[in-house]
Design an enzyme around this catalytic site. Structure first.
Site, PDB file in Angstrom:
ATOM      1  CB  ILE A   1     -10.772 -12.490  -4.935  1.00 50.98           C
ATOM      2  CG1 ILE A   1      -9.946 -12.896  -6.136  1.00 50.98           C
ATOM      3  CG2 ILE A   1     -11.953 -13.377  -4.730  1.00 50.98           C
ATOM      4  CD1 ILE A   1      -9.356 -14.317  -6.081  1.00 50.98           C
ATOM      5  CG  ASN A   2      -6.971  -7.665  -2.106  1.00 46.29           C
ATOM      6  OD1 ASN A   2      -5.910  -7.727  -2.728  1.00 46.29           O
ATOM      7  ND2 ASN A   2      -7.299  -6.633  -1.351  1.00 46.29           N
ATOM      8  CB  THR A   3      -3.451 -10.650  -4.076  1.00 50.37           C
ATOM      9  OG1 THR A   3      -3.186 -10.016  -2.828  1.00 50.37           O
ATOM     10  CG2 THR A   3      -3.326  -9.645  -5.199  1.00 50.37           C
TER      11      THR A   3
ATOM     12  N   GLY B   1      -9.757 -10.752 -10.692  1.00 54.49           N
ATOM     13  CA  GLY B   1      -8.805 -11.816 -10.380  1.00 54.49           C
ATOM     14  C   GLY B   1      -8.431 -12.533 -11.666  1.00 54.49           C
ATOM     15  N   GLY B   2      -7.312 -12.172 -12.257  1.00 56.60           N
ATOM     16  CA  GLY B   2      -6.813 -12.874 -13.430  1.00 56.60           C
ATOM     17  C   GLY B   2      -7.546 -12.618 -14.730  1.00 56.60           C
TER      18      GLY B   2
ATOM     19  CE  LYS C   1      -9.412  -5.544  -4.442  1.00 56.11           C
ATOM     20  NZ  LYS C   1      -8.497  -4.769  -5.283  1.00 56.11           N
TER      21      LYS C   1
ATOM     22  CB  CYS D   1      -5.215  -3.635   5.653  1.00 56.79           C
ATOM     23  SG  CYS D   1      -6.096  -2.793   4.388  1.00 56.79           S
TER      24      CYS D   1
ATOM     25  CG  LEU E   1      -2.042  -1.060   1.178  1.00 59.11           C
ATOM     26  CD1 LEU E   1      -2.791  -1.111   2.504  1.00 59.11           C
ATOM     27  CD2 LEU E   1      -3.038  -0.802   0.048  1.00 59.11           C
TER      28      LEU E   1
END
Lengths: 246, 304
Positions: B192-194, B244-245, B166, B131, B73
């Site tokens: 999605i986040n990672t 996502g991808g 998110k 986070c 971040l």
């Protein structure tokens, strides 16, 4: 920055694990020595950033050392293969800062950008001196090419097999007649740090970092400087000596 | 003529394509390459209350069909984002943007969202709850329905703009977290986040990332993202932004069939800087080929 398709005109081994590749394509986005290109390779998700060694209106020469999967793949590509490349990345060296007789210090895979820089400085009627550092004699490349430009070249090897024995900083310290106005350096970070502490003139250094994009979008390669955070790929790879935090 | 328009909480987008936060900066790097006003919207770099450098480098590593990042971040802090970055973004992008906000406590989320609420160019607030919570042993806010709900309520209480939560995929039951967000007033869900992962340099025998672990993105995660969008679509009735991808118009269609109303493109921007433009240009012909005349009509279509 431009994205384009480039044709490999040649790809040959010039020293131990070291290859020279000549590419044909649009070079209009290259403005200065010290910039780099980012190459897409079949089988790799991320592009591979490689500094430009030489260029003209239609050609780019890169020299790369095989150090991992990407460069190994690159070394096996044949003439005539097309590559998707992002061109004209990074800030490059500022030749206006050079003074009359700048030192060009390159270590191993950091030597290539010094070649285009030397050519540019000579066009500007300056008198650059090159200090090229290698580990061993069998790693040496482009010595004759630098000499053919008509400039003074000091060669050193860490094992002493050719030239001055030791690192580039030993060559700088032990060559009494060296009188230089500025320096440009590219090579391993330990070398850059040693130069930073050895050379008293102002200088510019080109840095390396693992990159995501190569054009400033992902913030993967950031570093801290005296003037705030910088992205090695976009605000660098060349930083001024005075802004480096060491 | 096909209709590519989609609607997110009253906001009509020309098309569902939104560059994902952290892969598009504040837009202007890409505005040098093409007219970014063709985008549906744009989710800008994750912003926190205080300026952050992020984690130590190296913070990028390659993986099969993807990459890890541990940027952490990096951003100049909310005040500077508002005073410096948003005006620059407004100069090159004239549509409502998605403001991506992160925090390490409920107070930080509230602080940022209160300020971002006053920015007319922000159409949607996207709240990153992946986070770590500094007040809870570093556990991510997005890992329990309770903490996700708490942040949703906090943010909703300080803004009238649509709030999209998110979600982190690093959880056992994504649907229950999405449901908790919806019940707490979320206007939509981004996912999605990672995914958390790592690589080790076998020559140095050490982790590649200075941070040891990082977030996996890229084509490799597309099936996981698709599955989670599917599950969340079954659990909630608010709109979903799927990501996502994603790297092609076909991926966009697939995401929408799973339940996404809009689709974000992330890591692909870093490798192919023109990818969003290419997807937007290809979308109509891909729709035609598949017999889709109105994109809105396929949202969640695979569930029927």
């Amino acid at each position: 920055m431009t994205q384009g398709i480039y044709k490999i005109l040649s790809n040959r081994c010039v020293a131990k694990n070291t290859f020279e590749m000549v590419l044909e394509g649009d070079t209009s986005s290259l403005r200065l020595p010290g910039q780099f290109i980012n190459i897409l390779l079949d089988g790799c998700f991320l592009r591979r950033p490689i500094s430009v060694c030489d260029y003209d209106s239609f050609h780019i020469t890169i020299i790369y050392k095989v150090v991992g999967k990407g460069t190994a793949l690159l070394s096996k590509l044949n003439e005539g293969t097309s590559l998707d490349i992002l061109c004209g990345l990074g800030n490059g060296f500022d030749t206006a800062k050079s003074g009359f007789s700048p030192l060009l210090i390159g270590g191993g895979a950091g030597i290539p950008p010094m070649y285009a820089l030397a050519k540019q400085l000579l066009i500007e009627k300056k008198k650059p001196i090159a200090i090229l550092g290698f580990n061993t004699a069998d790693e040496i490349f482009y010595r004759e090419k630098f000499e053919a430009l008509g400039m003074h070249v000091l060669l050193c090897t860490a094992d002493g097999s050719i030239g001055i024995k030791g690192f580039v900083t030993d060559a700088i310290r032990n060559t009494s007649y060296l009188d230089y106005s500025f320096y440009y350096a590219c090579g391993p970070e330990a070398m850059l740090k040693a130069i930073y502490h050895t050379c008293s003139t102002d200088g510019q250094m080109s840095f390396e970092e693992r990159m995501g994009c190569g054009f400033g979008a992902c913030m993967g390669c950031s570093c801290k400087t005296k003037y705030g955070n910088k992205r090695i790929c976009k605000d660098g790879p060349v930083l001024n000596k005075e802004e480096i935090l060491w | 003529m096909v209709d590519t328009k989609v609607c997110l909480s009253g906001l009509t987008l020309d098309n569902p394509i939104i560059p994902a936060s952290g892969t598009f900066g504040y837009g202007y790097e890409f505005a040098d390459l093409y007219d970014i006003n063709i985008l549906g919207s744009l989710s800008f770099k994750g912003t926190t209350k205080n300026p952050r450098f992020g984690n130590l480098t190296p913070r990028i590593a390659e993986t099969p069909c993807g990459m890890l990042n541990s940027v952490g971040l990096q951003n100049p802090g909310i005040e500077k984002v508002i005073s410096e970055e948003l005006p620059k973004l407004a100069a090159c992008f004239h549509k409502p943007v998605v403001a991506n906000i992160s925090g390490f406590s409920a107070e930080e989320y509230a602080y940022c969202c209160k300020l971002i609420d006053q920015q007319p160019q922000v159409g949607i607030i996207e709240v990153n709850i992946s986070c770590p919570n500094v007040h809870n042993g570093g556990m991510s806010f997005g890992t329990t329905p309770e903490s996700a709900a708490a942040i949703t309520k906090t943010v909703k209480s300080v803004t009238t703009k649509p709030v999209y939560m998110k979600l982190s995929p690093n959880v056992a039951d994504i649907a229950s977290i999405a449901k908790a967000c919806e019940e707490s007033g979320a206007d939509g869900i981004s996912l999605i986040n990672t995914l958390m992962g790592m690589r080790i340099d076998i020559k140095r025998k050490k982790p590649i990332l200075a941070n040891i672990t990082g977030g996996l993105s890229g084509n490799a995660i597309f099936p996981i993202a698709l599955r989670m969008v599917w599950q969340v679509y079954e659990a909630v009735s608010i709109p979903i932004i799927g990501m996502g991808g994603v790297s092609s118009a076909e991926d966009v269609i697939e995401m929408m069939l799973a339940g996404a109303t809009a689709v974000q493109v992330g890591a692909a921007n870093l490798i192919h800087p023109f990818i969003c433009k290419d997807i937007i240009e290809n979308l109509p012909s891909v729709m035609q080929k598949l017999g889709i005349s109105n994109l809105k009509q396929i949202i969640g279509g695979a569930h029927q």
